[in-house]
Design a protein around this motif. Sequence first.
Motif, PDB file in Angstrom:
ATOM      1  N   LEU A   1       0.813  -1.209   0.000  1.00 43.86           N
ATOM      2  CA  LEU A   1       0.000   0.000   0.000  1.00 43.86           C
ATOM      3  C   LEU A   1       0.850   1.265   0.000  1.00 43.86           C
ATOM      4  O   LEU A   1       0.416   2.313  -0.472  1.00 43.86           O
ATOM      5  CB  LEU A   1      -0.918   0.018   1.225  1.00 43.86           C
TER       6      LEU A   1
ATOM      7  N   TRP B   1     -10.798  10.345   0.884  1.00 43.23           N
ATOM      8  CA  TRP B   1     -11.616   9.161   0.573  1.00 43.23           C
ATOM      9  C   TRP B   1     -12.206   8.659   1.879  1.00 43.23           C
ATOM     10  O   TRP B   1     -11.514   8.067   2.694  1.00 43.23           O
ATOM     11  CB  TRP B   1     -10.761   8.095  -0.095  1.00 43.23           C
TER      12      TRP B   1
ATOM     13  N   GLN C   1     -14.708   3.528   1.742  1.00 47.17           N
ATOM     14  CA  GLN C   1     -13.732   2.456   1.533  1.00 47.17           C
ATOM     15  C   GLN C   1     -14.286   1.111   1.994  1.00 47.17           C
ATOM     16  O   GLN C   1     -14.126   0.089   1.314  1.00 47.17           O
ATOM     17  CB  GLN C   1     -12.439   2.765   2.284  1.00 47.17           C
TER      18      GLN C   1
ATOM     19  N   ARG D   1     -16.898  -0.059  -0.506  1.00 50.64           N
ATOM     20  CA  ARG D   1     -16.292  -0.443  -1.786  1.00 50.64           C
ATOM     21  C   ARG D   1     -15.574  -1.786  -1.667  1.00 50.64           C
ATOM     22  O   ARG D   1     -15.709  -2.656  -2.546  1.00 50.64           O
ATOM     23  CB  ARG D   1     -15.293   0.648  -2.215  1.00 50.64           C
ATOM     24  N   MET D   2     -14.847  -1.978  -0.594  1.00 46.09           N
ATOM     25  CA  MET D   2     -14.125  -3.234  -0.409  1.00 46.09           C
ATOM     26  C   MET D   2     -15.082  -4.395  -0.106  1.00 46.09           C
ATOM     27  O   MET D   2     -14.838  -5.530  -0.506  1.00 46.09           O
ATOM     28  CB  MET D   2     -13.100  -3.095   0.705  1.00 46.09           C
TER      29      MET D   2
ATOM     30  N   MET E   1      -8.980   3.647   7.086  1.00 44.92           N
ATOM     31  CA  MET E   1      -9.471   2.276   7.157  1.00 44.92           C
ATOM     32  C   MET E   1      -8.542   1.497   8.083  1.00 44.92           C
ATOM     33  O   MET E   1      -7.380   1.851   8.269  1.00 44.92           O
ATOM     34  CB  MET E   1      -9.507   1.613   5.784  1.00 44.92           C
TER      35      MET E   1
ATOM     36  N   VAL F   1      -7.215  -2.406   8.651  1.00 43.05           N
ATOM     37  CA  VAL F   1      -7.128  -3.795   8.228  1.00 43.05           C
ATOM     38  C   VAL F   1      -6.515  -4.572   9.382  1.00 43.05           C
ATOM     39  O   VAL F   1      -5.442  -4.216   9.873  1.00 43.05           O
ATOM     40  CB  VAL F   1      -6.260  -3.945   6.966  1.00 43.05           C
TER      41      VAL F   1
ATOM     42  N   PHE G   1      -5.896  -7.997  -2.040  1.00 39.09           N
ATOM     43  CA  PHE G   1      -6.630  -6.866  -1.456  1.00 39.09           C
ATOM     44  C   PHE G   1      -5.969  -5.550  -1.835  1.00 39.09           C
ATOM     45  O   PHE G   1      -6.655  -4.584  -2.211  1.00 39.09           O
ATOM     46  CB  PHE G   1      -6.676  -7.003   0.068  1.00 39.09           C
ATOM     47  N   ALA G   2      -4.652  -5.480  -1.734  1.00 40.46           N
ATOM     48  CA  ALA G   2      -3.938  -4.240  -2.033  1.00 40.46           C
ATOM     49  C   ALA G   2      -4.169  -3.810  -3.478  1.00 40.46           C
ATOM     50  O   ALA G   2      -4.354  -2.618  -3.757  1.00 40.46           O
ATOM     51  CB  ALA G   2      -2.449  -4.417  -1.759  1.00 40.46           C
TER      52      ALA G   2
ATOM     53  N   TRP H   1      -7.731  -2.419  -3.668  1.00 39.29           N
ATOM     54  CA  TRP H   1      -7.848  -1.153  -2.951  1.00 39.29           C
ATOM     55  C   TRP H   1      -7.152  -0.022  -3.704  1.00 39.29           C
ATOM     56  O   TRP H   1      -7.701   1.077  -3.829  1.00 39.29           O
ATOM     57  CB  TRP H   1      -7.254  -1.298  -1.549  1.00 39.29           C
ATOM     58  N   ARG H   2      -5.951  -0.274  -4.224  1.00 38.25           N
ATOM     59  CA  ARG H   2      -5.214   0.770  -4.954  1.00 38.25           C
ATOM     60  C   ARG H   2      -5.968   1.196  -6.204  1.00 38.25           C
ATOM     61  O   ARG H   2      -6.038   2.382  -6.532  1.00 38.25           O
ATOM     62  CB  ARG H   2      -3.816   0.273  -5.329  1.00 38.25           C
TER      63      ARG H   2
ATOM     64  N   PHE I   1      -8.792   3.344  -5.156  1.00 36.96           N
ATOM     65  CA  PHE I   1      -8.283   4.638  -4.688  1.00 36.96           C
ATOM     66  C   PHE I   1      -7.936   5.534  -5.870  1.00 36.96           C
ATOM     67  O   PHE I   1      -8.259   6.723  -5.892  1.00 36.96           O
ATOM     68  CB  PHE I   1      -7.068   4.407  -3.793  1.00 36.96           C
TER      69      PHE I   1
END
Length: 358
Positions: free
Chosen positions: A240, A280, A285, A288-289, A327, A329, A343-344, A347-348, A351
């Motif tokens: 990240l 954001w 977040q 979205r995730m 967020m 984690v 996941f990264a 997420w990126r 973003f």
Amino acid sequence: MKRLYLDWNATTPLRPEAKAAMGQAMDLWGNPSSVHAEGRAAKALIERARGQIAAALGAEGADIIFTSGATEAAALALAGRGILCGAVEHDAVAAWCAASLPVDGWGRVFVTEPARATLQLANSETGAIQSLPEGLWAADLTQAFGKIPFAFNWLGVTCGFISAHKLGGPKGIGALVVRRGTEIAALLKGGGQEMGRRAGTENLIGIAGFGAAAEAAARDLAAGIWEEVAQVRNILKDALEIPTKEVYFPGRETPLECEALEDGPLAVLPNTLSVIAPGWKGETQVMRMDLAGFAISAGSACSSGKVRASRVLAAMGWGEDEAGSAMRVSLGPGVTGDEVLRFADVWRAAFQKHRARQ
């Protein structure tokens, strides 16, 4: 694609050992306060669990008072005592505090009167691990128990709060751990259960699961399982951090307006990563995730339908936008490096789409 659960600080999956112990407890229908054989069998199960928890917690010789959870345990220890705490404490603790202690940009709380203060050993949002002063009245051990090595008897505190569902046990059961000989006035009065400090027929099934979970958690900790979790967490942090250079990691770095602080950052829990993506919103977040198949939580909380920035991050000096754009984690055993990299990536990408729309 299979969902990935990354919210272990909120609650953990039920351990097989806990589930098995709870199933066995269901066959014991006696009231633990009864003197006949059925009652004695139930009482023996409770005392066995009490011993399991004491051994796992390093609290041999202390009184372990079973409650409905760490929230009730905190109330039992703090109510009516005029206790001081920092603004980074859990809401269940802060609700009983008479004043706030100063907090620095790393999340470090400064205590001048330990006998009148309560302090968390580890923060649920940032994972920051505090150094507890000798003579502290109470410590919130909820997030630390089972994740990092410590012993209640070595901490120098009078009381500690713990909860089963944070280490693989069932929800609805916790405990207040108290140095023997300490006066604790009951909030729930009646039958005199739990050494006269918490009336009401004991939650036999929950207690059995708590004891088994604590014993299993201690084995995992001794086996180095959480060191492996830390390695996976670091893989996620690197993934990240390196490509974007647009995020912050509270607890690992301080707000830009803060002056350099002595001693540097606190140690952090092996499984926790707090991430601020300015602009954001944290709840966006999370949603979205979630749609993408990942369970995480935000550094903000909802109260009465209104979203507010994390008061933990605000107390550390982060601005309103930053504190509302975080967020968390939190990982557990079994989560792999490949999974957090997946996941990264998601997420990126999300973003960057968000930034492109600004």
